[in-house]
Design a protein around this motif. Structure first.
Motif, PDB file in Angstrom:
ATOM      1  N   PRO A  83       0.788  -1.051  -0.164  1.00  0.00           N
ATOM      2  CA  PRO A  83       0.060   0.092   0.064  1.00  0.00           C
ATOM      3  C   PRO A  83       0.759   1.155   0.072  1.00  0.00           C
ATOM      4  O   PRO A  83       2.124   1.337   0.518  1.00  0.00           O
ATOM      5  CB  PRO A  83      -0.854  -0.017   1.096  1.00  0.00           C
ATOM      6  N   ALA A  84       0.116   2.240  -0.297  1.00  0.00           N
ATOM      7  CA  ALA A  84       0.898   3.439  -0.453  1.00  0.00           C
ATOM      8  C   ALA A  84       1.271   4.139   0.928  1.00  0.00           C
ATOM      9  O   ALA A  84       0.272   3.744   1.510  1.00  0.00           O
ATOM     10  CB  ALA A  84       0.187   4.435  -1.084  1.00  0.00           C
ATOM     11  N   ARG A 106      -4.013  -0.065   6.709  1.00  0.00           N
ATOM     12  CA  ARG A 106      -3.669  -1.079   5.480  1.00  0.00           C
ATOM     13  C   ARG A 106      -2.295  -1.215   5.378  1.00  0.00           C
ATOM     14  O   ARG A 106      -1.890  -2.813   5.307  1.00  0.00           O
ATOM     15  CB  ARG A 106      -3.993  -0.434   4.138  1.00  0.00           C
ATOM     16  N   TRP A 107      -1.527  -0.559   5.887  1.00  0.00           N
ATOM     17  CA  TRP A 107       0.021  -0.875   6.064  1.00  0.00           C
ATOM     18  C   TRP A 107       0.367  -1.641   6.886  1.00  0.00           C
ATOM     19  O   TRP A 107       1.267  -2.620   6.806  1.00  0.00           O
ATOM     20  CB  TRP A 107       0.741   0.674   6.362  1.00  0.00           C
ATOM     21  N   LEU A 108      -0.217  -1.761   8.174  1.00  0.00           N
ATOM     22  CA  LEU A 108      -0.290  -2.543   9.312  1.00  0.00           C
ATOM     23  C   LEU A 108      -0.553  -4.041   8.893  1.00  0.00           C
ATOM     24  O   LEU A 108       0.282  -5.041   9.177  1.00  0.00           O
ATOM     25  CB  LEU A 108      -0.937  -2.244  10.557  1.00  0.00           C
ATOM     26  N   LEU A 109      -1.795  -4.231   8.121  1.00  0.00           N
ATOM     27  CA  LEU A 109      -2.063  -5.509   7.859  1.00  0.00           C
ATOM     28  C   LEU A 109      -1.515  -6.151   6.686  1.00  0.00           C
ATOM     29  O   LEU A 109      -1.287  -7.307   6.487  1.00  0.00           O
ATOM     30  CB  LEU A 109      -3.615  -5.231   6.981  1.00  0.00           C
ATOM     31  N   ALA A 142      -9.282  -0.721   8.780  1.00  0.00           N
ATOM     32  CA  ALA A 142      -9.183  -1.247   7.471  1.00  0.00           C
ATOM     33  C   ALA A 142      -9.878  -2.424   7.078  1.00  0.00           C
ATOM     34  O   ALA A 142     -10.061  -2.761   5.799  1.00  0.00           O
ATOM     35  CB  ALA A 142      -7.461  -1.245   7.400  1.00  0.00           C
ATOM     36  N   THR A 143     -10.218  -3.158   8.178  1.00  0.00           N
ATOM     37  CA  THR A 143     -10.981  -4.456   8.038  1.00  0.00           C
ATOM     38  C   THR A 143     -12.328  -4.179   7.994  1.00  0.00           C
ATOM     39  O   THR A 143     -13.114  -5.210   7.715  1.00  0.00           O
ATOM     40  CB  THR A 143     -10.769  -5.627   9.040  1.00  0.00           C
ATOM     41  N   GLY A 144     -12.798  -2.957   8.333  1.00  0.00           N
ATOM     42  CA  GLY A 144     -14.214  -2.670   8.165  1.00  0.00           C
ATOM     43  C   GLY A 144     -14.986  -3.161   9.541  1.00  0.00           C
ATOM     44  O   GLY A 144     -16.042  -3.179   9.496  1.00  0.00           O
ATOM     45  N   GLU A 145     -14.375  -3.237  10.632  1.00  0.00           N
ATOM     46  CA  GLU A 145     -14.696  -3.634  11.688  1.00  0.00           C
ATOM     47  C   GLU A 145     -14.881  -2.309  12.922  1.00  0.00           C
ATOM     48  O   GLU A 145     -14.782  -2.678  14.146  1.00  0.00           O
ATOM     49  CB  GLU A 145     -14.120  -4.722  12.440  1.00  0.00           C
TER      50      GLU A 145
END
Length: 155
Positions: A83-84, A106-109, A142-145
């Motif tokens: 990811p950027a 997103r970067w962490l995931l 990022a996961t939508g939770e």
């Protein structure tokens, strides 16, 4: 022979579809050891009992085993796009915007997926400026939770 559906299942002629066991099935399989466990993984992936799997001809059992190996192969893993990097400019009172938290999540995931099991926590400890609470917020976004302060889902 094997007709491959990318990444999730393999159709085996005369047996059916082979899928890797889900999380619940995997948890149940942890109780077993050795050949008994391996046979159970192959049987569950076909939607059979171990007894039914053992009654299959040896060549069909071998095909199921090859399907298992194909799904477990490192070449079968989907490579996550890097990811950027997150724009982490701080907005007033030291808070990050939702977009910034989403990018950090997103970067962490992405980094979590690239690390072996059990190495994400120590990796997080080395990261400066990220508290565990902020990490959980960003990953949840990022996961939508994501949840609001009252615990109700905000998505």
């Amino acid at each position: 022979m094997l007709a491959r559906t990318p990444f999730t299942e393999i159709e085996i002629e005369g047996v059916g579809t082979y899928r890797l066991p889900n999380q619940w099935q995997g948890h149940r399989l942890k109780r077993l050891r050795g050949d008994q466990r391996h046979t159970a993984v192959l049987a569950i992936g076909c939607g059979m009992t171990v007894r039914q799997f053992n009654q299959l001809p040896a060549d069909k059992q071998a095909e199921v085993h090859r399907a298992y190996l194909a799904l477990m192969s490192p070449s079968n893993v989907v490579v996550l796009a890097d990811p950027a990097p997150a724009d982490t400019r701080v907005i007033p009172r030291g808070h990050l915007s939702i977009e910034q938290k989403l990018a950090i999540g997103r970067w962490l995931l992405h980094n979590k997926a690239s690390l072996p099991h059990g190495h994400f926590g120590p990796w997080l400890d080395k990261q400066e400026g990220l508290s565990r609470h902020m990490v959980s917020q960003c990953i949840a976004l990022a996961t939508g939770e994501r949840q609001d302060a009252r615990g109700a889902s905000a998505v």
